[in-house]
Design a protein around this motif. Structure first.
Motif, PDB file in Angstrom:
ATOM      1  N   ASP A 233      30.511   4.060 -49.166  1.00  0.00           N
ATOM      2  CA  ASP A 233      31.972   3.872 -49.106  1.00  0.00           C
ATOM      3  C   ASP A 233      32.348   3.661 -47.642  1.00  0.00           C
ATOM      4  O   ASP A 233      32.612   4.629 -46.912  1.00  0.00           O
ATOM      5  CB  ASP A 233      32.695   5.090 -49.681  1.00  0.00           C
ATOM      6  N   PRO A 234      32.387   2.422 -47.148  1.00  0.00           N
ATOM      7  CA  PRO A 234      32.654   2.170 -45.725  1.00  0.00           C
ATOM      8  C   PRO A 234      34.019   2.670 -45.268  1.00  0.00           C
ATOM      9  O   PRO A 234      34.153   3.178 -44.157  1.00  0.00           O
ATOM     10  CB  PRO A 234      32.554   0.644 -45.606  1.00  0.00           C
ATOM     11  N   GLU A 235      35.035   2.519 -46.105  1.00  0.00           N
ATOM     12  CA  GLU A 235      36.372   2.942 -45.687  1.00  0.00           C
ATOM     13  C   GLU A 235      36.472   4.457 -45.573  1.00  0.00           C
ATOM     14  O   GLU A 235      37.164   4.969 -44.696  1.00  0.00           O
ATOM     15  CB  GLU A 235      37.401   2.405 -46.674  1.00  0.00           C
ATOM     16  N   GLU A 236      35.786   5.176 -46.429  1.00  0.00           N
ATOM     17  CA  GLU A 236      35.761   6.631 -46.299  1.00  0.00           C
ATOM     18  C   GLU A 236      35.015   7.044 -45.028  1.00  0.00           C
ATOM     19  O   GLU A 236      35.413   7.991 -44.331  1.00  0.00           O
ATOM     20  CB  GLU A 236      35.090   7.257 -47.525  1.00  0.00           C
ATOM     21  N   SER A 237      33.939   6.326 -44.727  1.00  0.00           N
ATOM     22  CA  SER A 237      33.220   6.590 -43.471  1.00  0.00           C
ATOM     23  C   SER A 237      34.111   6.308 -42.267  1.00  0.00           C
ATOM     24  O   SER A 237      34.090   7.043 -41.268  1.00  0.00           O
ATOM     25  CB  SER A 237      31.954   5.741 -43.404  1.00  0.00           C
ATOM     26  N   LEU A 238      34.907   5.228 -42.358  1.00  0.00           N
ATOM     27  CA  LEU A 238      35.846   4.916 -41.281  1.00  0.00           C
ATOM     28  C   LEU A 238      36.856   6.043 -41.102  1.00  0.00           C
ATOM     29  O   LEU A 238      37.165   6.444 -39.964  1.00  0.00           O
ATOM     30  CB  LEU A 238      36.559   3.601 -41.587  1.00  0.00           C
ATOM     31  N   LYS A 239      37.377   6.571 -42.184  1.00  0.00           N
ATOM     32  CA  LYS A 239      38.364   7.645 -42.109  1.00  0.00           C
ATOM     33  C   LYS A 239      37.786   8.879 -41.420  1.00  0.00           C
ATOM     34  O   LYS A 239      38.401   9.458 -40.510  1.00  0.00           O
ATOM     35  CB  LYS A 239      38.837   7.996 -43.519  1.00  0.00           C
ATOM     36  N   GLN A 240      36.598   9.292 -41.835  1.00  0.00           N
ATOM     37  CA  GLN A 240      35.997  10.484 -41.247  1.00  0.00           C
ATOM     38  C   GLN A 240      35.639  10.259 -39.771  1.00  0.00           C
ATOM     39  O   GLN A 240      35.824  11.148 -38.931  1.00  0.00           O
ATOM     40  CB  GLN A 240      34.761  10.871 -42.045  1.00  0.00           C
ATOM     41  N   ALA A 241      35.122   9.069 -39.445  1.00  0.00           N
ATOM     42  CA  ALA A 241      34.781   8.780 -38.051  1.00  0.00           C
ATOM     43  C   ALA A 241      36.034   8.739 -37.179  1.00  0.00           C
ATOM     44  O   ALA A 241      36.020   9.185 -36.021  1.00  0.00           O
ATOM     45  CB  ALA A 241      34.035   7.444 -37.974  1.00  0.00           C
ATOM     46  N   MET A 242      37.126   8.211 -37.723  1.00  0.00           N
ATOM     47  CA  MET A 242      38.368   8.144 -36.960  1.00  0.00           C
ATOM     48  C   MET A 242      38.902   9.542 -36.658  1.00  0.00           C
ATOM     49  O   MET A 242      39.313   9.835 -35.536  1.00  0.00           O
ATOM     50  CB  MET A 242      39.405   7.333 -37.737  1.00  0.00           C
ATOM     51  N   GLU A 243      38.883  10.421 -37.629  1.00  0.00           N
ATOM     52  CA  GLU A 243      39.355  11.784 -37.390  1.00  0.00           C
ATOM     53  C   GLU A 243      38.469  12.505 -36.379  1.00  0.00           C
ATOM     54  O   GLU A 243      38.965  13.237 -35.519  1.00  0.00           O
ATOM     55  CB  GLU A 243      39.388  12.550 -38.704  1.00  0.00           C
ATOM     56  N   SER A 244      37.177  12.268 -36.456  1.00  0.00           N
ATOM     57  CA  SER A 244      36.267  12.911 -35.510  1.00  0.00           C
ATOM     58  C   SER A 244      36.514  12.411 -34.089  1.00  0.00           C
ATOM     59  O   SER A 244      36.579  13.201 -33.137  1.00  0.00           O
ATOM     60  CB  SER A 244      34.817  12.639 -35.927  1.00  0.00           C
ATOM     61  N   ALA A 245      36.667  11.090 -33.920  1.00  0.00           N
ATOM     62  CA  ALA A 245      36.909  10.534 -32.585  1.00  0.00           C
ATOM     63  C   ALA A 245      38.241  11.003 -32.029  1.00  0.00           C
ATOM     64  O   ALA A 245      38.364  11.340 -30.842  1.00  0.00           O
ATOM     65  CB  ALA A 245      36.863   9.006 -32.654  1.00  0.00           C
ATOM     66  N   LEU A 246      39.258  11.046 -32.880  1.00  0.00           N
ATOM     67  CA  LEU A 246      40.581  11.464 -32.417  1.00  0.00           C
ATOM     68  C   LEU A 246      40.568  12.927 -31.981  1.00  0.00           C
ATOM     69  O   LEU A 246      41.133  13.277 -30.930  1.00  0.00           O
ATOM     70  CB  LEU A 246      41.607  11.245 -33.532  1.00  0.00           C
ATOM     71  N   ARG A 247      39.945  13.791 -32.753  1.00  0.00           N
ATOM     72  CA  ARG A 247      39.909  15.208 -32.374  1.00  0.00           C
ATOM     73  C   ARG A 247      39.125  15.409 -31.078  1.00  0.00           C
ATOM     74  O   ARG A 247      39.480  16.249 -30.250  1.00  0.00           O
ATOM     75  CB  ARG A 247      39.289  16.029 -33.504  1.00  0.00           C
ATOM     76  N   HIS A 248      38.077  14.639 -30.897  1.00  0.00           N
ATOM     77  CA  HIS A 248      37.287  14.780 -29.675  1.00  0.00           C
ATOM     78  C   HIS A 248      38.103  14.356 -28.451  1.00  0.00           C
ATOM     79  O   HIS A 248      38.109  15.053 -27.415  1.00  0.00           O
ATOM     80  CB  HIS A 248      36.026  13.924 -29.780  1.00  0.00           C
ATOM     81  N   VAL A 249      38.818  13.244 -28.548  1.00  0.00           N
ATOM     82  CA  VAL A 249      39.584  12.749 -27.397  1.00  0.00           C
ATOM     83  C   VAL A 249      40.790  13.637 -27.123  1.00  0.00           C
ATOM     84  O   VAL A 249      41.078  13.977 -25.970  1.00  0.00           O
ATOM     85  CB  VAL A 249      40.014  11.291 -27.644  1.00  0.00           C
TER      86      VAL A 249
END
Length: 385
Positions: free
Chosen positions: A160-176
């Motif tokens: 599920d690429p879009e679900e992977s995108l969602k999780q990666a986006m939240e991870s990157a945002l929290r890190h920054v």
């Protein structure tokens, strides 16, 4: 017991005919198969010679039917790929190739074709509450615009690429966000944070081989929690006042410094002009004195009288009252020039235009008159005694 053994009644399993040891009749087998098809598709049973069938398969030869089926199979395999799409071809469930735009053919039931739009801008939004580096809580809403850069990776590598995108986006945002203070997240640091999130998100997606290319990341809103909104507004107003005062001070500085420099330059120019004036005047006085000295050597008496008359003229031209003392007398003569000028307004011009000779005559006459008055006063005093 075999059909051709003794006692087997010579039963032929292919056509049901008795007798004979030869191979089964192919025509009989085809007729039997045709009758079975007729029964399956609702046709009635034909005669012994097969000419009495009333179904479609009973009237159409089997070879023509196979040709029609093959033609339909062939034409079904054609498909069109648009300019903005890419087609991922799977053969028996295994990746075979990726095809671009145009008309293509693949065997049905053997190849599976999955079309993917690789030019359409897709968008995903996310929002959440996060912790900053200085241990403050902020609410952030984020949107990501992306396209598909690799159709094969997008279809096959991730379930599920879009679900992977969602999780990666939240991870990157929290890190920054966790690496920045609250003031940067809520004010001027939002654009920098969006760029950092895009860079880190693309790294995650490339590591997952999702075939997704992030075009832009927008931080739509960043605000403190509702419970502390009033306090945060006060802090923002204080910062705005600070910035305004800094701008006013800078404006005053930009105005006063050029003015001071201009005043300093003007004073320097005036000093230079005064210096040049004094030097020029001194040089002129020195040259005039040298010329006067030469004239004095030629005629000392005349020159001395001339200098005396010039001095008297300058003194009397700038004074409003004149006191005349006479040698040998106790009286002093007072001449109110200011009163005379008030009664005769045009006389001042006449006085300034009087020549030195006339001025000397006036002085002599005034002096003689003073002597006579003095003598008269003395004689009167003696006779009274």
């Amino acid at each position: 017991m075999a059909w051709n053994e003794p006692g087997g009644n010579n039963q032929d399993p292919w056509g049901g005919k008795k007798g004979g040891d030869g191979p089964p009749d192919l025509d009989e087998a085809l007729k039997s198969f045709q009758e079975k098809l007729n029964k399956m598709f609702g046709g009635r049973k034909g005669g012994a010679d097969g000419s009495g069938g009333g179904s479609f398969f009973g009237r159409v030869p089997l070879g023509l039917l196979l040709v029609v089926v093959a033609a339909v199979y062939f034409f079904v395999g054609f498909y069109q790929v648009n300019e903005q799409e890419r087609a991922v071809v799977l053969r028996f469930g295994v990746f075979n190739e990726t095809k671009g735009s145009g008309l293509h053919w693949n065997p049905p039931l053997v190849d599976q074709v999955i079309k993917v739009n690789v030019t359409r801008k897709r968008q995903h939004r996310s929002e959440g509450t996060m912790l900053t580096e200085d241990l403050n809580i902020v609410d952030i809403s984020l949107s990501v615009q992306y396209t598909i850069s690799d159709a094969r990776d997008f279809v096959l590598n991730v379930r599920d690429p879009e679900e992977s995108l969602k999780q990666a986006m939240e991870s990157a945002l929290r890190h920054v966000v966790g690496s920045n203070v609250m003031h940067e997240v809520l004010t001027e640091g939002r654009e920098t944070i969006a760029i950092d999130v895009q860079t880190r998100l693309q790294q995650y997606l490339d590591a997952y081989t999702t075939g997704i290319l992030v075009d832009k990341v927008n931080i739509e809103n960043s605000s403190p929690p509702t419970e502390v909104q009033a306090a945060f507004d006060d802090v923002n107003r204080a910062r705005e006042d600070e910035e305004r005062l800094k701008n006013e001070a800078q404006t005053y500085s930009n105005g006063i410094i050029p003015q001071a420099r201009g005043s300093a330059q003007r004073m320097i120019e005036e000093a230079n002009a005064y210096r040049d004036q004094v030097v020029a005047k001194a040089e002129g006085e020195a040259k005039r004195f040298e010329r006067m000295l030469a004239e004095y050597k030629k005629a000392p008496a005349v020159t001395r009288d001339r200098l005396y008359l010039d001095a008297i003229q300058q003194v009397m031209a700038s004074s409003s009252k004149v006191l005349v003392d006479v040698e040998g007398g106790n009286n002093m003569m007072y001449i109110p020039l200011d009163k005379i000028m008030e009664s005769h307004p045009g006389s001042i011009n006449n006085i300034q235009n009087v020549s030195p000779q006339v001025m000397q005559q006036i002085i002599d006459r005034v002096a003689e008159r003073v002597r006579q008055d003095s003598l008269t006063t003395r004689n009167t005093t003696r006779s009274t005694r």
